[in-house]
Design a protein around this motif. Structure first.
Motif: not given
Ligand code: ADP
Ligand code: MG
Lengths: 305, 326
Positions: A216-232, B109-119
């Motif tokens: 979940p924390n990788l999704v954002t950088p991957i999507i942003i990078y991909s949107s640039l890469e599509i053009g490339v 705390l994982d910034p992508r989770m809500t407080v409820g999900q974390i707990i």
């Protein structure tokens, strides 16, 4: 020392700080002019690509030497039948542009998808598990990145032969390395975060950590990078085709049009200019949407009604 | 279970981090002696303060006890089970009852989770609560740590440091632990918030019969909450005693130096005590000094201190110190 335990920390109740929901997406979309532009362009391109025969005024491959190099309709000597003029074989440029959309989008999206899949998986493994696995993967990445992208792509396409499918594969396997590097770096920094350790202490294992916290924390950088890469990738297809290594010249693609148009720049500028503009607009549209996605995917971005 | 039996026994625990050189063929060129042969017991329901300067191995000790790091040697016996002998799902099952509260309320705390999900995450991993039940339990936990129950749908970034620390505490409580390792839980907070969090921890301890290993980097922070205090220096425990005993009769020269730096509100007592300035830096844990780890900065050091490592001895009843000179 003795303060009341039930102190309710004064969190201001923001009137409309929404962090999820379709309404938030729409509001944030309409608020950004560039994103709105990008979104409209992409939707329009998709629609035109799907119904291409309805939009095209001519058969994109039909030649007619009699009308070759007709200028765009609004110019002197132009023919209203050929809105953007014709090429050196008398084919309608407007219709060829329309038929090129499908291929450009296909190459961009499918190429990026393949690169992303290979690169992100390897980068994730390298970054998360480290050790010799990391070393091996990253040396491979270095080798791939040390080669100029086009040279590598040319090498592959000469070996595989030129066809639409092959060019997608070629772009996919030459482009994975930069994804691997991006994702490895991100994974390294995420896995050092205390919330990963916290996750272990509540009983999770590596698989759970990867699925619930790293990805979940990788999704954002991957999507942003991909949107640039599509053009490339769209440009890379054009360049390969331009060099004669890409899609066979019989197929109408923006790259093919650009390649042939180059020879006529001095006396028939419209051959290369219109596919060029189409590429620029498409690349920009994806970049704008990518920028917007970065904001939207960040839970910190809220909006006020 | 016998209530007199220690809830946790740490025996000769050591954690060395290898220092690797080379890119492809990684050679180990040395070790960081982060924790070096520490032993202590913890009694059910007590708070043991673990104090030492930054970098002396407190966090490593806590993380090795909970098996986030596997120890280089030694044993960690929790409620009769040696955690160093189990791994995989068996370990995850056993250490459910040990939880941890982290120093950085932002990074933990994982910034992508809500407080409820974390707990709720610990409950989902261990299948203790599901669906509506988990939701209700989250609200109960939020209430316990003094947060409004409707915060469950918010994201961590919407909260202040103190509130985030409460979220971390709620997560640590989700599996009904008996031992909580608090790794400097208040060091990153505003002074005005620190007391609130300490009070919350004390209140929870009373209500749930919790045992705390409370890590801090200065003696004044643990004074209020601890029953006993252990002082760490360069990977070793150099002194361990009941709180009042330690503050009134510090035996180890290092403890004396640390205590002399703690501000004393009472001028009469203050006048009697001399400030001891520690000279030099903490030696590198890669090449710790021979003999006593503190000898390079000790104003009393003698020849023997460089030759023989002092053992922890019971110098007064229940008061242990590792020093040749006491
Ligand atoms: N994962 C690690 N790898 C290598 N060295 C580490 C690691 N964690 C801590 N150390 C080293 O171990 C020593 C003790 O660190 P730490 O336990 O974090 O101290 P404290 O919590 O008391 O400040 C320090 O010298 C630190 O650099
Ligand atoms: Mg620490």
């Amino acid at each position: 020392m003795e303060q009341s335990l039930n102190y309710q920390p004064g969190l201001p109740e923001p009137a409309a700080a929404k962090t999820s929901g379709i309404k938030r997406y729409l509001t944030l979309l309409l608020r950004s002019r560039t994103a709105t532009f990008g979104f409209i362009v992409i939707v329009a391109l998709l629609l035109i690509a799907v119904f291409q025969s309805q939009f095209a005024t001519h058969d994109p491959t039909a030649q007619s030497i009699r009308v070759r190099l007709t200028p765009p309709a609004w110019m002197e000597g132009g023919d209203p039948q050929y809105l953007l003029g014709t090429d050196q074989l008398g084919r309608d440029i407007f219709s060829r542009l329309i038929y090129g959309i499908r291929i450009s989008l296909l190459v961009g999206v499918a190429g990026v998808a393949i690169s992303c899949l290979i690169g992100s998986t390897l980068g994730l493994i390298a970054g998360y598990f480290g050790g010799w696995v990391d070393t091996v993967i990253m040396r491979l990445v270095d080798v791939f990145l040390a080669f100029p992208f086009l040279l590598l792509a040319i090498t592959f396409s000469v070996t595989l032969g030129s066809s639409l499918r092959n060019i997608i594969i070629v772009l996919g396997i030459t482009g994975w390395a930069s994804y691997a590097r991006l994702v490895r770096g991100q994974t390294l920094s995420i896995r050092e975060q205390e919330y990963i350790q916290a996750s272990f202490t509540i009983g999770s294992n590596d698989f759970h950590n990867i699925v619930r916290h790293i990805l979940p924390n990788l999704v954002t950088p991957i999507i942003i990078y991909s949107s640039l890469e599509i053009g490339v990738y769209i440009i890379a297809e054009a360049s390969l085709t331009f060099l004669g290594m890409g899609v066979p010249p019989s197929i109408a693609t923006w790259g093919n049009m650009l390649a042939t148009g180059r020879d006529y720049l001095s006396n028939a500028w419209w051959l290369a200019t219109f596919p060029g503009i189409a590429i620029v607009i498409t690349v920009l549209a994806f970049n704008f949407v990518g920028d917007w996605l970065r904001d939207v995917l960040d839970p910190k971005t809220t909006y006020d009604i | 279970m016998n209530p007199d039996q220690p809830i946790l026994q740490v025996k000769n625990l050591a954690k060395y981090f290898p220092i690797r050189k080379g890119i492809i063929l990684q050679r180990t060129s040395g070790y960081v002696h982060a924790v070096d042969d520490i032993s202590f017991d913890m009694r059910r329901g007590e708070t043991l303060g673990l104090v030492g300067e930054s970098g002396c191995g407190k966090s490593t000790a806590g993380r090795t006890i909970i098996q986030l790091y596997r120890p280089t040697s030694g044993n960690v016996i929790f409620e009769g089970t040696d955690l160093t002998g189990v791994s995989g799902s068996a370990l995850r099952q056993t250490r459910r009852k040990i939880q941890m509260i982290f120093q950085d309320p932002y990074a933990s705390l994982d910034p992508r989770m809500t407080v409820g999900q974390i707990i709720a995450e610990p409950m989902l991993i261990h299948h203790t609560h599901q669906g509506e039940q988990a939701k209700r339990r989250v609200q109960e936990l939020l209430d316990m740590v003094g947060l409004a129950t409707n915060y469950a749908n918010r994201y961590p970034h919407e909260f202040s440091g103190g509130q985030r620390q409460r979220i971390g505490i709620a997560r640590a409580l989700a599996l009904d632990p008996s031992l909580i390792i608090c790794d400097e839980p208040i060091s990153a907070l505003d002074v005005s918030i620190q007391a609130q969090v300490v009070n919350l921890l004390e209140d929870l301890q009373r209500r749930m019969n919790l045992t705390y290993l409370f890590i801090a980097h200065d003696l004044s922070m643990v004074r209020h909450i601890s029953n006993r205090v252990a002082v760490m220096y360069l990977g070793h425990i150099v002194e361990l005693a009941a709180r009042d005993e330690l503050y009134e009769n510090p035996l180890h020269p290092y403890t004396q130096a640390l205590l002399s730096a703690v501000p004393i509100p009472d001028p009469k007592v203050r006048g009697k005590r001399q400030r001891i300035i520690l000279e030099g830096d903490v030696p590198s844990p890669i090449h710790p000094p021979s003999g006593c780890p503190f000898r390079t900065r000790c104003r009393l050091a003698k020849d023997i201190c460089a030759q023989v490592r002092p053992e922890n001895r019971e110098i007064r009843p229940e008061h242990y110190a590792a020093c040749h000179l006491v």
